[in-house]
Design an enzyme around this catalytic site. Structure first.
Site, PDB file in Angstrom:
ATOM      1  N   HIS A   1       4.295  -0.956   4.841  1.00  0.00           N
ATOM      2  CA  HIS A   1       3.235  -0.880   3.832  1.00  0.00           C
ATOM      3  C   HIS A   1       3.294  -1.983   2.792  1.00  0.00           C
ATOM      4  O   HIS A   1       2.405  -2.100   1.946  1.00  0.00           O
ATOM      5  CB  HIS A   1       3.277   0.475   3.103  1.00  0.00           C
ATOM      6  CG  HIS A   1       4.474   0.630   2.194  1.00  0.00           C
ATOM      7  ND1 HIS A   1       4.488   0.139   0.910  1.00  0.00           N
ATOM      8  CD2 HIS A   1       5.673   1.195   2.383  1.00  0.00           C
ATOM      9  CE1 HIS A   1       5.658   0.417   0.355  1.00  0.00           C
ATOM     10  NE2 HIS A   1       6.396   1.053   1.224  1.00  0.00           N
TER      11      HIS A   1
ATOM     12  N   GLU B   1       7.182  -5.573  -6.991  1.00  0.00           N
ATOM     13  CA  GLU B   1       8.275  -4.669  -7.374  1.00  0.00           C
ATOM     14  C   GLU B   1       9.444  -5.380  -8.057  1.00  0.00           C
ATOM     15  O   GLU B   1      10.066  -4.826  -8.968  1.00  0.00           O
ATOM     16  CB  GLU B   1       8.776  -3.893  -6.150  1.00  0.00           C
ATOM     17  CG  GLU B   1       7.792  -2.841  -5.627  1.00  0.00           C
ATOM     18  CD  GLU B   1       6.716  -3.401  -4.720  1.00  0.00           C
ATOM     19  OE1 GLU B   1       6.751  -4.616  -4.417  1.00  0.00           O
ATOM     20  OE2 GLU B   1       5.823  -2.643  -4.307  1.00  0.00           O
TER      21      GLU B   1
ATOM     22  N   HIS C   1       0.974   4.925   6.168  1.00  0.00           N
ATOM     23  CA  HIS C   1       0.722   4.966   4.723  1.00  0.00           C
ATOM     24  C   HIS C   1      -0.788   5.129   4.521  1.00  0.00           C
ATOM     25  O   HIS C   1      -1.572   4.672   5.343  1.00  0.00           O
ATOM     26  CB  HIS C   1       1.214   3.645   4.124  1.00  0.00           C
ATOM     27  CG  HIS C   1       1.297   3.628   2.634  1.00  0.00           C
ATOM     28  ND1 HIS C   1       0.192   3.586   1.839  1.00  0.00           N
ATOM     29  CD2 HIS C   1       2.365   3.645   1.796  1.00  0.00           C
ATOM     30  CE1 HIS C   1       0.571   3.580   0.567  1.00  0.00           C
ATOM     31  NE2 HIS C   1       1.886   3.619   0.518  1.00  0.00           N
TER      32      HIS C   1
ATOM     33  N   ASP D   1      10.677   0.830  -9.190  1.00  0.00           N
ATOM     34  CA  ASP D   1      10.038  -0.481  -9.334  1.00  0.00           C
ATOM     35  C   ASP D   1       8.532  -0.490  -9.145  1.00  0.00           C
ATOM     36  O   ASP D   1       7.949  -1.526  -8.838  1.00  0.00           O
ATOM     37  CB  ASP D   1      10.664  -1.427  -8.303  1.00  0.00           C
ATOM     38  CG  ASP D   1      10.578  -0.855  -6.892  1.00  0.00           C
ATOM     39  OD1 ASP D   1       9.724   0.008  -6.672  1.00  0.00           O
ATOM     40  OD2 ASP D   1      11.372  -1.263  -6.020  1.00  0.00           O
TER      41      ASP D   1
ATOM     42  N   GLU E   1      17.790   4.181 -10.734  1.00  0.00           N
ATOM     43  CA  GLU E   1      17.787   3.123  -9.702  1.00  0.00           C
ATOM     44  C   GLU E   1      17.613   1.747 -10.370  1.00  0.00           C
ATOM     45  O   GLU E   1      16.824   0.904  -9.939  1.00  0.00           O
ATOM     46  CB  GLU E   1      16.711   3.339  -8.638  1.00  0.00           C
ATOM     47  CG  GLU E   1      16.989   2.643  -7.325  1.00  0.00           C
ATOM     48  CD  GLU E   1      15.938   2.902  -6.254  1.00  0.00           C
ATOM     49  OE1 GLU E   1      14.880   2.265  -6.283  1.00  0.00           O
ATOM     50  OE2 GLU E   1      16.177   3.764  -5.388  1.00  0.00           O
TER      51      GLU E   1
ATOM     52  N   ARG F   1       2.996  -4.883   0.260  1.00  0.00           N
ATOM     53  CA  ARG F   1       1.856  -5.716  -0.125  1.00  0.00           C
ATOM     54  C   ARG F   1       1.974  -7.146   0.426  1.00  0.00           C
ATOM     55  O   ARG F   1       0.996  -7.712   0.908  1.00  0.00           O
ATOM     56  CB  ARG F   1       1.819  -5.742  -1.660  1.00  0.00           C
ATOM     57  CG  ARG F   1       0.560  -6.183  -2.300  1.00  0.00           C
ATOM     58  CD  ARG F   1       0.628  -5.845  -3.789  1.00  0.00           C
ATOM     59  NE  ARG F   1       0.181  -4.493  -4.037  1.00  0.00           N
ATOM     60  CZ  ARG F   1      -1.058  -4.177  -4.395  1.00  0.00           C
ATOM     61  NH1 ARG F   1      -1.963  -5.107  -4.547  1.00  0.00           N
ATOM     62  NH2 ARG F   1      -1.393  -2.928  -4.617  1.00  0.00           N
TER      63      ARG F   1
HETATM   64  C1  UD1 Z   1       2.922   1.715  -4.127  1.00  0.00           C
HETATM   65  C2  UD1 Z   1       3.890   0.857  -4.932  1.00  0.00           C
HETATM   66  C3  UD1 Z   1       5.038   0.386  -4.061  1.00  0.00           C
HETATM   67  C4  UD1 Z   1       5.694   1.549  -3.341  1.00  0.00           C
HETATM   68  C5  UD1 Z   1       4.645   2.351  -2.602  1.00  0.00           C
HETATM   69  C6  UD1 Z   1       5.277   3.584  -2.012  1.00  0.00           C
HETATM   70  C7  UD1 Z   1       3.006  -0.578  -6.722  1.00  0.00           C
HETATM   71  C8  UD1 Z   1       2.326  -1.836  -7.059  1.00  0.00           C
HETATM   72  N1  UD1 Z   1       3.190  -0.322  -5.422  1.00  0.00           N
HETATM   73  O1  UD1 Z   1       2.335   0.875  -3.156  1.00  0.00           O
HETATM   74  O2  UD1 Z   1       6.001  -0.262  -4.863  1.00  0.00           O
HETATM   75  O3  UD1 Z   1       6.626   1.030  -2.417  1.00  0.00           O
HETATM   76  O4  UD1 Z   1       3.632   2.771  -3.518  1.00  0.00           O
HETATM   77  O5  UD1 Z   1       4.478   4.167  -1.034  1.00  0.00           O
HETATM   78  O6  UD1 Z   1       3.355   0.186  -7.593  1.00  0.00           O
HETATM   79  N2  UD1 Z   1      -3.648   5.807  -1.216  1.00  0.00           N
HETATM   80  C9  UD1 Z   1      -4.255   7.017  -0.903  1.00  0.00           C
HETATM   81  N3  UD1 Z   1      -3.561   8.179  -1.122  1.00  0.00           N
HETATM   82  C10 UD1 Z   1      -2.298   8.209  -1.601  1.00  0.00           C
HETATM   83  C11 UD1 Z   1      -1.667   6.977  -1.886  1.00  0.00           C
HETATM   84  C12 UD1 Z   1      -2.355   5.784  -1.704  1.00  0.00           C
HETATM   85  O7  UD1 Z   1      -5.390   7.044  -0.480  1.00  0.00           O
HETATM   86  O8  UD1 Z   1      -1.706   9.296  -1.779  1.00  0.00           O
HETATM   87  C13 UD1 Z   1      -4.394   4.536  -1.015  1.00  0.00           C
HETATM   88  C14 UD1 Z   1      -5.479   4.275  -2.081  1.00  0.00           C
HETATM   89  O9  UD1 Z   1      -6.563   3.634  -1.479  1.00  0.00           O
HETATM   90  C15 UD1 Z   1      -4.780   3.298  -3.034  1.00  0.00           C
HETATM   91  C16 UD1 Z   1      -3.955   2.487  -2.052  1.00  0.00           C
HETATM   92  O10 UD1 Z   1      -3.486   3.427  -1.091  1.00  0.00           O
HETATM   93  O11 UD1 Z   1      -5.693   2.512  -3.785  1.00  0.00           O
HETATM   94  C17 UD1 Z   1      -2.813   1.701  -2.656  1.00  0.00           C
HETATM   95  O12 UD1 Z   1      -1.979   2.504  -3.465  1.00  0.00           O
HETATM   96  P1  UD1 Z   1      -0.990   1.772  -4.520  1.00  0.00           P
HETATM   97  O13 UD1 Z   1      -0.146   2.814  -5.174  1.00  0.00           O
HETATM   98  O14 UD1 Z   1      -1.747   0.859  -5.396  1.00  0.00           O
HETATM   99  O15 UD1 Z   1      -0.101   0.837  -3.594  1.00  0.00           O
HETATM  100  P2  UD1 Z   1       0.942   1.214  -2.471  1.00  0.00           P
HETATM  101  O16 UD1 Z   1       0.800   0.200  -1.400  1.00  0.00           O
HETATM  102  O17 UD1 Z   1       0.854   2.641  -2.159  1.00  0.00           O
HETATM  103  N1  UDP Z   2       8.635   9.189   3.802  1.00  0.00           N
HETATM  104  C1  UDP Z   2       8.111  10.459   4.049  1.00  0.00           C
HETATM  105  N2  UDP Z   2       7.132  10.605   5.002  1.00  0.00           N
HETATM  106  C2  UDP Z   2       6.665   9.543   5.721  1.00  0.00           C
HETATM  107  C3  UDP Z   2       7.188   8.252   5.451  1.00  0.00           C
HETATM  108  C4  UDP Z   2       8.174   8.108   4.473  1.00  0.00           C
HETATM  109  O1  UDP Z   2       8.523  11.442   3.431  1.00  0.00           O
HETATM  110  O2  UDP Z   2       5.778   9.739   6.575  1.00  0.00           O
HETATM  111  C5  UDP Z   2       9.663   9.033   2.759  1.00  0.00           C
HETATM  112  C6  UDP Z   2      10.935   8.311   3.176  1.00  0.00           C
HETATM  113  O3  UDP Z   2      11.878   9.213   3.714  1.00  0.00           O
HETATM  114  C7  UDP Z   2      11.411   7.680   1.875  1.00  0.00           C
HETATM  115  C8  UDP Z   2      10.135   7.431   1.117  1.00  0.00           C
HETATM  116  O4  UDP Z   2       9.119   8.200   1.756  1.00  0.00           O
HETATM  117  O5  UDP Z   2      12.193   8.601   1.109  1.00  0.00           O
HETATM  118  C9  UDP Z   2       9.804   5.966   1.180  1.00  0.00           C
HETATM  119  O6  UDP Z   2       8.538   5.761   0.684  1.00  0.00           O
HETATM  120  P1  UDP Z   2       7.761   4.397   0.877  1.00  0.00           P
HETATM  121  O7  UDP Z   2       8.233   3.715   2.123  1.00  0.00           O
HETATM  122  O8  UDP Z   2       6.323   4.725   0.762  1.00  0.00           O
HETATM  123  O9  UDP Z   2       8.159   3.577  -0.427  1.00  0.00           O
HETATM  124  P2  UDP Z   2       9.345   2.561  -0.773  1.00  0.00           P
HETATM  125  O10 UDP Z   2      10.631   3.269  -0.597  1.00  0.00           O
HETATM  126  O11 UDP Z   2       9.186   1.372   0.109  1.00  0.00           O
HETATM  127  O12 UDP Z   2       9.078   2.209  -2.200  1.00  0.00           O
END
Ligand code: UD1
Ligand code: UDP
Length: 368
Positions: A208, A134, A241, A98, A120, A210
């Site tokens: 984490h 999502e 995160h 999602d 999924e 939004r």
């Molecule tokens: C995204 C997904 C969310 C998912 C989550 C898993 C969308 C809109 N959101 O949210 O559905 O649950 O990932 O973790 O698709 N950043 C880093 N390094 C990384 C990753 C992120 O620095 O490896 C920082 C960056 O500043 C980036 C911000 O996190 O701009 C947000 O990342 P983004 O993928 O837009 O949103 P998430 O909250 O990670």
């Molecule tokens: N996870 C991980 N390391 C961490 C935190 C989470 O490997 O420090 C794994 C967790 O086991 C799960 C996935 O990341 O499989 C979940 O990711 P996240 O919570 O970022 O996204 P969501 O599932 O909410 O989309």
């Protein structure tokens, strides 16, 4: 049987964890040629998850920038993935879940009339604002999909109600159980930040979402402090995160407390170890709800609604939202009352998220 070219598109940590078993299974079979396209919506968190499965992306668009907007991610993925498809058109595309990567890559496939498999598929919270964005991403992706790989019967019934063709819906289980099994087989002793727990009982917190940025996240963090006040023998580990919108709040509120280990995202097997060995999980994550259920660990789900009701109905998860008082009361009832904890765990029967063979079923379905 002619070789089928399959593009697997992924962008974030959970997509990498849940699609790696599918990539490995497809690569096992001679009749598939698999290309892994990373959008780079996540950078280090994506690489960390892929590395655990010894996978690397064949193409990485590297789109991430700090505090990226939804518009930016959507348009960059749509353009970037579209170009990759045009350079070498696949027979089918697979996406997961999602995220914005999921939806934008699905749209790029649709614009080129490339058949799409959604892994999924069919999860619904029935609230477009939660989780945001999502719920909309998964609804739109399911509208585009050719094949739906639904993790549960409930997900299948959601799809049927929306008019998806029953003969192209496959109930496979969730691939997270496949990933979890692989991680459990490689279980390791606590290292790094986990080693500094020193054998104390501990809580595990991740957040984490939004829709929780700002006040709800502050109230989650303050609730953790209050729970630790009531249980001075406990410690807590909080793998943060990388999103600065999350980190800033967590560091401000939790950074000074010596009982709390605020750390970088953990490698998958370390995180699995933490889930398995903690006293209580507190999380707003999607995947963690499935993992807590699979591991039969009590978890407080820091959301008002969930698209994974199986975790609440049949598993060890309790939906508590983000209100501090509610979180503290729910934690208290489980930490101070072993009977309540036992009762919760007694409800866990067969894992509603499957048996760890979802990837095999997905590969079988694509074989035709
Ligand atoms: C995204 C997904 C969310 C998912 C989550 C898993 C969308 C809109 N959101 O949210 O559905 O649950 O990932 O973790 O698709 N950043 C880093 N390094 C990384 C990753 C992120 O620095 O490896 C920082 C960056 O500043 C980036 C911000 O996190 O701009 C947000 O990342 P983004 O993928 O837009 O949103 P998430 O909250 O990670
Ligand atoms: N996870 C991980 N390391 C961490 C935190 C989470 O490997 O420090 C794994 C967790 O086991 C799960 C996935 O990341 O499989 C979940 O990711 P996240 O919570 O970022 O996204 P969501 O599932 O909410 O989309």
């Amino acid at each position: 049987m002619p070789v089928k070219k399959i593009d697997v598109v992924l962008g974030t940590r959970p997509e990498a964890i849940k699609m790696s078993p599918v990539v490995l299974e497809l690569r096992h079979r001679e009749n598939f040629k698999v290309r892994v396209i990373a959008t780079g919506q996540h950078t280090d968190m994506l690489a960390q998850a892929l590395a655990y499965f010894s996978l690397e992306a064949d193409v990485n668009l590297g789109i991430m920038k700090s505090r990226q907007s939804l518009d930016y991610v959507t348009s960059s993925v749509l353009l970037g993935v579209g170009d990759v498809f045009d350079a070498d058109v696949p027979d089918a595309v697979l996406v997961h879940g999602d995220t914005t990567t999921t939806f934008a890559a699905s749209l790029a496939a649709f614009y080129r009339r490339i058949p799409l498999g959604h892994v999924e598929a069919g999860l619904r919270s029935f609230d477009m604002g939660r989780p945001f964005p999502e719920e909309m991403n998964r609804v739109m992706t399911d509208r585009i999909a050719t094949w739906w790989f639904a993790p549960t019967e409930l997900a299948k019934s959601n799809l049927l109600r929306e008019g998806a063709a029953g003969e192209r819906i496959y109930v496979t289980g969730n691939t997270v159980v496949d990933a979890l099994r692989a991680a459990a087989e490689r279980a390791r002793k606590p290292s790094g930040p986990l080693a500094s727990l020193g054998g104390a009982p501990f809580l595990l917190l991740t957040a984490h979402r939004r829709e929780s940025w700002g006040t709800p996240l502050e109230s989650i963090c303050k609730a953790l402090l209050a729970i630790l006040e009531l249980h001075p023998d406990f410690r807590a580990i909080v793998p943060m995160h990388r999103n600065p919108a999350v980190r800033d709040v967590m560091t401000d509120i939790l950074g000074e407390d010596g009982r709390i280990i605020l750390c970088e995202p953990l490698d998958y097997p370390d995180f699995v170890w933490a889930m398995d060995n903690c006293s209580l999980i507190l999380s707003d994550s999607g995947g963690v709800q499935e993992e807590a259920t699979s591991l039969r660990k009590p978890a407080l789900v820091l959301r008002d609604v969930t698209e994974r009701p199986e975790a609440v109905e049949n598993g060890s998860c309790i939906l508590v939202g983000t209100d501090g008082e509610r979180i503290i009361a729910a934690a208290e009832s489980l930490l101070s009352d072993p009977e309540a904890r036992e009762k919760l765990l007694e409800r866990c029967r067969e894992n509603p998220f499957g048996d760890g063979l979802a990837s095999v079923r997905i590969a079988d379905a694509l074989y035709v």
